[in-house]
Motif scaffolding. Sequence first.
Motif, short mmCIF file in Angstrom:
data_model
loop_
_atom_site.label_atom_id
_atom_site.label_comp_id
_atom_site.label_asym_id
_atom_site.label_seq_id
_atom_site.Cartn_x
_atom_site.Cartn_y
_atom_site.Cartn_z
N ASP A 265 0.20 -5.67 -2.92
CA ASP A 265 -0.46 -6.15 -1.69
C ASP A 265 -0.50 -7.42 -1.21
N ILE A 266 -0.44 -8.23 -2.17
CA ILE A 266 -0.53 -10.09 -1.89
C ILE A 266 0.38 -10.42 -2.68
N THR B 153 1.04 -14.37 -3.43
CA THR B 153 0.29 -15.37 -3.91
C THR B 153 1.17 -16.29 -4.93
N THR C 118 -5.03 -16.57 -3.96
CA THR C 118 -5.69 -15.84 -3.54
C THR C 118 -7.11 -15.89 -4.32
N SER D 272 -5.64 -16.47 2.28
CA SER D 272 -5.58 -15.57 3.45
C SER D 272 -6.06 -14.05 2.68
N ASP D 273 -6.30 -14.11 1.52
CA ASP D 273 -6.62 -12.89 0.62
C ASP D 273 -7.48 -13.03 -0.37
N CYS D 274 -8.79 -12.06 -0.66
CA CYS D 274 -9.78 -12.27 -1.78
C CYS D 274 -9.43 -10.83 -2.10
N LEU D 275 -9.30 -10.93 -3.68
CA LEU D 275 -9.39 -9.61 -4.18
C LEU D 275 -10.55 -9.53 -5.17
N ALA E 39 -8.48 -11.52 4.37
CA ALA E 39 -8.45 -10.20 4.01
C ALA E 39 -8.75 -9.40 2.69
N HIS F 288 -9.48 -7.15 -0.55
CA HIS F 288 -8.81 -6.19 -1.25
C HIS F 288 -9.80 -5.67 -2.33
#
Length: 236
Positions: free
Chosen positions: A74-75, A78, A130, A157-160, A181, A183
């Motif tokens: 999904d990312i 990264t 990420t 732009s993303d955090c898991l 975003a 996750h």
Amino acid sequence: MSASMLTAERRAEIARETAQALLQIDAIRLSTERPFMFSSGLVSPVYIDCRRIISFPDIRARLMASATEILQGDIPATEAVAGGETAGIPFAAFLAANTGLPMHYVRKRPKGYGPNAQVEGVIAPGQRVTLIEDLTTDGGSKLRFCKALRRAGAKVSDCLVLFYYDIFPETRDLLAGEGLALHALANWQDILAVADEGGPFGPAELAEIRSFLDNPLDWSARHGGASRLFFQERTV
């Protein structure tokens, strides 16, 4: 797993496996007499202790394999991972080892001596990073970590996270408004679905958990905690 988005079926499998694992290692703590205080000021009868995962090698390996699937599926853009102080750091390290990506870590605040750095590691300008964390409730600390990484030159732009409480509808909108975003491997509904099939909590305990989840700010206020969260204060 190829670099393509995960199917809904695989997401559901990951969520269920994560919920089962957290219950298996007693990572779901319940205390109604002495509720838990979160960094946001929220008071809760339940606490998700994802830090316990690091002490169970088999479960750790399974959950990190699932997190790797999400990261790569999904990312896929990264270029590095960054762990948030302190709980996110080991999980970022495990993911970096799984993927071969560079790793950084970000403090809650600059360390106050030496270079006075808030972010450790070598970030190339514009590197797509990420953020990795154990869990999130209202998203406030994720934004602080994200802003620190951006000040250090990263594109974030993303955090898991391993676990997302998913009890405040505003959280995802708040993060999206800041270009972030979220996750997650699992959320509270996944825990309840597994717990309803038989687990460590009896009917009265599950009822108390649901009472909190249905109206967390009301439950918190009635037990001496915050009645508002930071994103609500911003609109006052």
